[in-house]
Design an enzyme around this catalytic site. Structure first.
Site: not given
Length: 209
Positions: A29-31, A93, A26-27, A59
């Site tokens: 949160d942790t990117r 994903e 999850r970008g 989307g």
């Protein structure tokens, strides 16, 4: 189209894998924290890793290129964080990753980052609230629930202690699994021995630092 960042280290014509590792996370949160550090450590070890560089356009359906990247990866690392289930893209994903585990013998390694594994398996707390939101919108979430349950029951890692040491432990496991997956006794696989020696030397150098 989402841009992507990948490190290619492939001299293994006997497989159809394009990447060694696919990172699902999850970008928000942790990117720029844990995932960024993990990605850098994997690349330094010569491990070909796929990580999307930017937030993908939102989307109803996940981008086909991302699904293809999952299929082309030998190992999928799923970083479960507090808001992972808030993203329907992350859940799509994960569903595809668990499908590839069955159909393509993909190795799936869950990492529980600042979250208890039981919250993933049972879809409790924030995960439960996320699913309540999806169900209110009349979404069919049973396949997502199953993917979370199955992934949550896999052998993985719970983040604790110094992050640097934790990441080294993960990278060491990935390196070892990739070495085991390569049939080293096949003389027809040109370049395999050189790759193994390079991976081992990179691993030793990384541990010294």
């Amino acid at each position: 189209m989402a841009s992507s960042s990948s490190s290619s280290f492939h001299s293994t014509p006997h497989t159809s894998w394009k990447y060694d590792v696919f990172l699902s996370f999850r970008g928000t949160d942790t990117r720029y924290t844990f995932v960024d550090h993990l990605y850098s450590a994997l690349v330094q070890q010569g491990i070909g890793t796929f990580k999307d560089d930017e937030e993908l356009p939102r989307g109803e359906t996940i981008h086909p290129l991302l699904l293809k990247a999952i299929e082309d990866s030998q190992i999928a690392i799923v970083v479960f964080s507090e808001n992972y289930a808030d993203s329907s893209w992350c859940l799509q994903e994960l569903e595809h990753i668990m499908k590839c585990k069955v159909e393509r013998d993909q190795i799936v390694i869950p990492i529980f980052y600042q979250i208890d594994p039981s919250e993933v398996r049972k879809q409790e707390r924030k995960y439960g609230r996320a699913f309540a939101k999806y169900e209110a919108k009349k979404k069919n979430v049973e396949s997502w629930r199953k993917a979370l349950f199955d992934a949550g029951n896999l052998s993985g890692h719970v983040a604790n202690g110094p992050e640097t040491i934790f990441i080294k432990k993960i990278v060491k496991e990935i390196s070892e699994r990739l070495c085991v997956a390569i049939p080293c006794d096949n003389e027809d696989l040109i370049g395999i021995e050189d790759r193994l020696e390079d991976l081992k030397s990179r691993k030793i150098t990384g541990l010294k630092h």
